[in-house]
Design an enzyme around this catalytic site. Structure first.
Site, PDB file in Angstrom:
ATOM      1  CG  ASN A 173       9.048   1.909   0.409  1.00  0.00           C
ATOM      2  OD1 ASN A 173       9.333   0.951  -0.296  1.00  0.00           O
ATOM      3  ND2 ASN A 173       8.409   1.791   1.549  1.00  0.00           N
ATOM      4  CG  HIS A 203      11.916  12.072   3.527  1.00  0.00           C
ATOM      5  ND1 HIS A 203      12.443  10.887   3.983  1.00  0.00           N
ATOM      6  CD2 HIS A 203      10.580  11.986   3.721  1.00  0.00           C
ATOM      7  CE1 HIS A 203      11.460  10.113   4.422  1.00  0.00           C
ATOM      8  NE2 HIS A 203      10.324  10.752   4.275  1.00  0.00           N
TER       9      HIS A 203
HETATM   10  N1  LIG Z   1       6.978   5.189  -1.581  1.00  0.00           N
HETATM   11  C1  LIG Z   1       6.781   5.781  -0.421  1.00  0.00           C
HETATM   12  O1  LIG Z   1       7.224   6.916  -0.192  1.00  0.00           O
HETATM   13  C2  LIG Z   1       6.004   5.052   0.634  1.00  0.00           C
HETATM   14  C3  LIG Z   1       5.516   5.768   1.740  1.00  0.00           C
HETATM   15  C4  LIG Z   1       4.767   5.065   2.667  1.00  0.00           C
HETATM   16  C5  LIG Z   1       4.541   3.707   2.538  1.00  0.00           C
HETATM   17  N2  LIG Z   1       5.067   3.050   1.475  1.00  0.00           N
HETATM   18  C6  LIG Z   1       4.835   1.597   1.284  1.00  0.00           C
HETATM   19  O2  LIG Z   1       3.449   1.379   1.241  1.00  0.00           O
HETATM   20  C7  LIG Z   1       3.115   0.217   2.004  1.00  0.00           C
HETATM   21  C8  LIG Z   1       1.739   0.383   2.605  1.00  0.00           C
HETATM   22  O3  LIG Z   1       1.759   1.420   3.582  1.00  0.00           O
HETATM   23  P1  LIG Z   1       0.597   1.528   4.664  1.00  0.00           P
HETATM   24  O4  LIG Z   1       0.943   2.680   5.541  1.00  0.00           O
HETATM   25  O5  LIG Z   1      -0.725   1.479   3.988  1.00  0.00           O
HETATM   26  O6  LIG Z   1       0.827   0.187   5.484  1.00  0.00           O
HETATM   27  P2  LIG Z   1      -0.203  -0.566   6.458  1.00  0.00           P
HETATM   28  O7  LIG Z   1       0.636  -1.412   7.336  1.00  0.00           O
HETATM   29  O8  LIG Z   1      -1.135   0.403   7.074  1.00  0.00           O
HETATM   30  O9  LIG Z   1      -1.046  -1.492   5.457  1.00  0.00           O
HETATM   31  C9  LIG Z   1      -0.494  -2.544   4.723  1.00  0.00           C
HETATM   32  C10 LIG Z   1      -1.608  -3.547   4.424  1.00  0.00           C
HETATM   33  O10 LIG Z   1      -1.108  -4.523   3.523  1.00  0.00           O
HETATM   34  C11 LIG Z   1      -1.436  -5.833   3.976  1.00  0.00           C
HETATM   35  N3  LIG Z   1      -0.406  -6.753   3.501  1.00  0.00           N
HETATM   36  C12 LIG Z   1       0.840  -6.954   3.985  1.00  0.00           C
HETATM   37  N4  LIG Z   1       1.509  -7.856   3.230  1.00  0.00           N
HETATM   38  C13 LIG Z   1       0.671  -8.230   2.240  1.00  0.00           C
HETATM   39  C14 LIG Z   1       0.777  -9.115   1.149  1.00  0.00           C
HETATM   40  N5  LIG Z   1       1.893  -9.821   0.931  1.00  0.00           N
HETATM   41  N6  LIG Z   1      -0.292  -9.251   0.323  1.00  0.00           N
HETATM   42  C15 LIG Z   1      -1.435  -8.556   0.540  1.00  0.00           C
HETATM   43  N7  LIG Z   1      -1.593  -7.697   1.570  1.00  0.00           N
HETATM   44  C16 LIG Z   1      -0.567  -7.530   2.408  1.00  0.00           C
HETATM   45  C17 LIG Z   1      -1.522  -5.724   5.482  1.00  0.00           C
HETATM   46  O11 LIG Z   1      -2.346  -6.720   6.044  1.00  0.00           O
HETATM   47  C18 LIG Z   1      -2.093  -4.309   5.657  1.00  0.00           C
HETATM   48  O12 LIG Z   1      -3.507  -4.314   5.693  1.00  0.00           O
HETATM   49  C19 LIG Z   1       4.230   0.112   3.070  1.00  0.00           C
HETATM   50  O13 LIG Z   1       4.460  -1.220   3.409  1.00  0.00           O
HETATM   51  C20 LIG Z   1       5.420   0.744   2.399  1.00  0.00           C
HETATM   52  O14 LIG Z   1       6.202  -0.290   1.831  1.00  0.00           O
HETATM   53  C21 LIG Z   1       5.761   3.708   0.522  1.00  0.00           C
END
Ligand SMILES: NC(=O)c1ccc[n+]([C@@H]2O[C@H](COP(=O)([O-])OP(=O)(O)OC[C@H]3O[C@@H](n4cnc5c(N)ncnc54)[C@H](O)[C@@H]3O)[C@@H](O)[C@H]2O)c1
Length: 250
Positions: A173, A203
């Site tokens: 991301n 990074h």
């Molecule tokens: N922009 C950035 O720098 C950055 C950094 C970290 C994470 N992220 C993004 O943020 C997201 C969340 O991170 P996290 O650490 O909280 O992940 P996580 O795995 O701890 O939590 C994700 C949650 O979303 C739920 N989920 C998955 N697919 C879904 C869907 N289609 N609809 C509804 N709920 C859904 C899962 O059940 C889970 O509870 C990651 O998947 C990543 O893509 C972005």
């Protein structure tokens, strides 16, 4: 009062939920997670069983902390009704999704917001957007972050941000966010490295153009989810506050 819908109740979603509930001028409109049982710990009136049901509550902003699939699936219906803040910016590497988002925003006068996430300095990158000749990012994490068990430093990918985002959508991301602020997914060069000697998510960004050059280095502390830096939730909440106040840089 700013009404906020939340998609994804994992590491970032839970942190944002907590912070939003502590703010006087914000309230949670709904929370949706594909794994219903994860919502057991919150007030049942906030949990919804679909994004469509959540949108019937007329939120001002929906925040995605779920994954790129969620952005691909829900961006259109959300942006039809209100603004959308996404953590999973790698979804923009899928041309169809990006084009659909642009169209629906223009038609409905809604906005897509992308926080700086696990990196910093996106204001500077954006300021020189039109003058950039070269942008590179190297992301290095412990193998655990990639679900791997490498015993030595291993280069997992080198190429354009678009290609990287499609191959490692859950981990890149940051390069998609950098691309959105800079010279785009096709011109931004990405290297992804798995390194067992690292405890932090590192990074390094290099940008060069007619203005000169700069480098940005981040060594972020991973959160409970080793893929995720704690900076991600911090930057998302900061952006939510700025959207509410209607001031500051987006
Ligand atoms: N922009 C950035 O720098 C950055 C950094 C970290 C994470 N992220 C993004 O943020 C997201 C969340 O991170 P996290 O650490 O909280 O992940 P996580 O795995 O701890 O939590 C994700 C949650 O979303 C739920 N989920 C998955 N697919 C879904 C869907 N289609 N609809 C509804 N709920 C859904 C899962 O059940 C889970 O509870 C990651 O998947 C990543 O893509 C972005």
């Amino acid at each position: 009062m700013m009404k906020i819908g939340l998609i994804g109740f994992g590491t970032i979603g839970k942190e944002l939920f907590r912070q939003i509930q502590n703010e006087e001028e914000m309230e949670i409109s709904f929370v949706f997670d594909i794994e219903k049982e994860k919502l057991g710990e919150i007030d049942s009136s906030l949990a919804v069983d679909s994004v469509e049901t959540g949108l019937e509550r007329n939120p001002d902003l929906v925040v995605e902390a779920a994954g790129f699939e969620a952005v691909k699936e829900y961006a259109k219906i959300i942006l039809h009704k209100c603004d959308f803040l996404i953590l999973s910016s790698s979804a923009l590497a899928f041309e169809e999704t990006e084009n659909e988002i642009k169209k629906v925003c223009a038609r409905n006068n809604t906005k897509l917001f992308i926080p700086s996430g696990a990196i910093i300095g996106m204001d500077g990158v954006r300021a020189v957007k039109g003058e950039l000749d070269e942008v590179r990012i190297e992301s290095k994490k412990n193998p655990k972050a990639f679900g791997r068990e490498d015993r030595k430093r291993t280069v997992l990918f080198e190429g354009s941000a678009r290609e990287g985002a499609k191959k490692f959508p859950k981990n890149v991301n940051v390069s998609a966010t950098l691309s959105a602020n800079g010279i785009g997914l096709d011109k931004t060069n990405v290297k992804i490295v798995s390194d067992p000697s690292l405890e932090r998510n590192c990074h390094s960004i290099y940008a060069k153009g007619s203005f000169g050059e700069f480098e940005i280095h981040v060594r972020g502390v991973p959160s409970k989810n080793p893929k995720t830096s704690s900076l991600a939730a911090i930057s998302a909440f900061d952006l939510i506050k700025r959207i509410k106040d209607g001031i500051g840089i987006y």
